[in-house]
Design a protein around this motif. Structure first.
Motif, mmCIF file in Angstrom:
data_model
loop_
_atom_site.group_PDB
_atom_site.id
_atom_site.type_symbol
_atom_site.label_atom_id
_atom_site.label_comp_id
_atom_site.label_asym_id
_atom_site.label_seq_id
_atom_site.Cartn_x
_atom_site.Cartn_y
_atom_site.Cartn_z
ATOM 1 N N GLN A 72 1.255 4.264 -3.229
ATOM 2 C CA GLN A 72 1.286 5.460 -2.925
ATOM 3 C C GLN A 72 2.906 6.020 -3.275
ATOM 4 O O GLN A 72 1.765 7.334 -4.032
ATOM 5 C CB GLN A 72 0.740 6.354 -0.868
ATOM 6 C CG GLN A 72 -0.278 5.408 -0.319
ATOM 7 C CD GLN A 72 -0.778 5.512 1.484
ATOM 8 O OE1 GLN A 72 0.466 6.494 1.253
ATOM 9 N NE2 GLN A 72 -1.616 4.904 1.647
ATOM 10 N N THR A 83 1.546 6.613 -6.954
ATOM 11 C CA THR A 83 0.891 7.680 -7.423
ATOM 12 C C THR A 83 1.382 9.092 -7.130
ATOM 13 O O THR A 83 0.854 10.333 -8.212
ATOM 14 C CB THR A 83 -0.862 7.942 -6.086
ATOM 15 O OG1 THR A 83 -1.321 6.198 -6.846
ATOM 16 C CG2 THR A 83 -0.844 8.296 -6.844
ATOM 17 N N ASP A 84 1.887 8.892 -6.177
ATOM 18 C CA ASP A 84 2.129 10.615 -6.109
ATOM 19 C C ASP A 84 3.759 10.785 -7.139
ATOM 20 O O ASP A 84 3.854 11.909 -7.166
ATOM 21 C CB ASP A 84 3.568 10.700 -4.540
ATOM 22 C CG ASP A 84 2.034 10.672 -3.456
ATOM 23 O OD1 ASP A 84 1.276 10.850 -3.311
ATOM 24 O OD2 ASP A 84 2.712 10.631 -2.493
ATOM 25 N N THR A 128 0.673 -0.822 0.404
ATOM 26 C CA THR A 128 0.142 -0.133 0.220
ATOM 27 C C THR A 128 0.817 1.058 0.570
ATOM 28 O O THR A 128 0.878 1.940 -0.813
ATOM 29 C CB THR A 128 -0.824 0.129 1.207
ATOM 30 O OG1 THR A 128 -1.336 -1.177 0.979
ATOM 31 C CG2 THR A 128 -1.900 1.365 1.275
ATOM 32 N N ARG A 129 1.830 1.685 0.673
ATOM 33 C CA ARG A 129 2.627 2.191 1.101
ATOM 34 C C ARG A 129 3.396 2.535 -0.600
ATOM 35 O O ARG A 129 3.270 3.596 -1.111
ATOM 36 C CB ARG A 129 4.162 1.872 2.080
ATOM 37 C CG ARG A 129 5.150 3.191 1.897
ATOM 38 C CD ARG A 129 4.515 4.614 2.307
ATOM 39 N NE ARG A 129 5.226 6.377 2.001
ATOM 40 C CZ ARG A 129 5.263 7.479 2.174
ATOM 41 N NH1 ARG A 129 3.982 7.583 1.736
ATOM 42 N NH2 ARG A 129 6.402 8.072 2.572
#
Length: 426
Positions: free
Chosen positions: A347, A350-351, A343-344
């Motif tokens: 993220q 995505t960033d 999950t990290r």
């Protein structure tokens, strides 16, 4: 004589209002002879008569007033006009005028149209240049470039026209503004600058110097506008670049910690491989079970299948260990921590994508701003260069003298009207 006296008494008796009594009359001997038809007249009271004596050769009061008017006209009008005419004709230093004409033009790129905002900007810049010519900064720059004070305080110039060598800077600015004339035509966008000096060479030298200053000012305005536009675009690009670097740094740290280039792809690959191996293991196990029903357990084929099943199980176990490697706790905890890592990682990815798009947009805007700034420059188009005058433009002897005469006449009329107004009210 006796009959006459009785007749008079009778008349007195019958006269209206008479008393009927006989009045004492003077003797007829003392009466003057009566004049028939002589009407009595009223004599007005005596008046004193005034006798005026006029001395021969002395002026009258009206003559004195007339002479005063002419003397005042002579002092207020004639004498100043004569003095001005003599000064303009014989003493005033000739002044030569050198002019140049220019227009502030935009350097638009190909296919770029001119909008109302651009027109207003060009008009504003033209006014700025026209106003700069008479400013204090222009005077200071001209003093450093051509020695403005020395030119206008030359000893060859008459006293009334030349500048005091010890004059202050403010006085020099006022004198400079009386020596130049600027005009901006709002319809054509043309600026006209006229510079006057006491020699043709000085007039052209000053005009060339002020033209250079105007060009420098226009270039400075253009450069500052370009710099402001480029600084804003560069700031946005630098901010997007810094954000992208920070996100990339976090991604690198996560990869270093997990010892994986792409945790999501590796996890997907391991999962797919694990499923594939489990499927193969189930297929081998099914084949082995079906063969053991009618074959000898010691047969070579069953031995090979047992070896394949054991090898597949080992591979599945190794994959399970790799998925749960570097984790703490049991299998359930390992799976939970692994999900958090993924999950990290998602993220961060995505960033990274958002920061990359922002950086690309900022870079595109920067390039667009740079191209627009290079096309939207302004420049000073001087189409009439400062020339060397041959004939003095000032003074205009007859015209300037006539102006002095008209001014003196106006002052004389005003003072005369003020005098009569005061006299009538006193």
């Amino acid at each position: 004589m006796k009959s006459d006296g009785s007749l008079l008494r009778r008349l007195d008796e019958v006269r209206p209002g008479g008393t009927g009594l006989a009045r004492r009359q003077p003797s007829s001997a003392n009466l003057p002879a009566r004049t028939p038809d002589l009407k009595p007249t009223l004599v007005p009271p005596s008046q004193k008569s005034v006798v005026t004596y006029k001395v021969r050769g002395a002026p009258s009061e009206g003559g004195l007033k007339t002479w005063g008017k002419w003397i005042f006209f002579l002092i207020a009008v004639i004498i100043p006009t004569i003095i001005a005419g003599v000064y303009y004709a014989f003493f005033a230093a000739p002044q030569y005028v050198s002019e140049f004409r220019f227009s502030v033009r935009p350097n638009l790129g190909a296919g770029a149209g001119s909008s109302s905002a651009d027109s207003l900007l060009i008009m504003s810049n033209s006014y700025i240049v026209s106003d700069y010519v008479g400013s204090r900064d222009a005077v200071v720059a001209l003093e450093e470039a051509v020695g403005l004070r020395q030119i206008y305080s030359s000893g060859a110039v008459d006293y009334m026209s030349r500048l005091d060598p010890a004059a202050s800077l403010e006085t020099l600015v006022k004198y400079w503004n009386s020596s130049i004339h600027t005009n901006y035509d709002i319809t054509t966008g043309i600026n006209v600058v006229e510079v006057s000096a006491f020699t043709p060479a000085d007039a052209r030298k000053i005009a060339n110097a002020i033209k250079v200053l105007c060009e420098r000012l226009v270039n400075q305005i253009s450069d500052e506008a370009r710099k402001s536009q480029m600084d804003f675009a560069h700031t946005e690009m630098a901010r997007a670049e810094s954000r992208l670097k920070d996100v990339r740094r976090e991604e690198t740290e996560l990869r270093t910690t997990q010892k994986s280039i792409d945790a999501r792809k590796e996890a997907d690959g391991r999962l797919q491989l694990n499923l594939k191996l489990r499927s193969e293991l189930a297929s081998l196990q099914a084949q082995y079970d079906s063969l053991t029903q009618y074959m000898d357990p010691k047969s070579p084929r069953l031995s090979v299948m047992r070896n394949q099943i054991n090898a597949t199980k080992e591979q599945v176990a190794q994959l399970q260990d790799q998925v749960g490697s570097n984790m703490q706790g049991g299998s359930g905890g390992s799976e939970m921590i692994n999900a958090q890592v993924l999950t990290r990682y998602d993220q961060i990815q995505t960033d990274v994508e958002i920061a990359t798009k922002l950086y690309q947009s900022a870079l595109t805007n920067y390039e667009s701003a740079r191209a627009q700034a290079s096309h939207n420059q302004i420049y000073l188009a001087t189409y009439v260069q400062p020339g060397l005058p041959e004939v003095a433009s000032y003074p205009k002897v007859f015209f300037d003298t006539f102006l002095v005469f008209l001014s003196a006449c106006g002052i004389w009329v005003v003072l005369t009207l003020v005098y009569y107004s005061i006299r009538d009210h006193v």
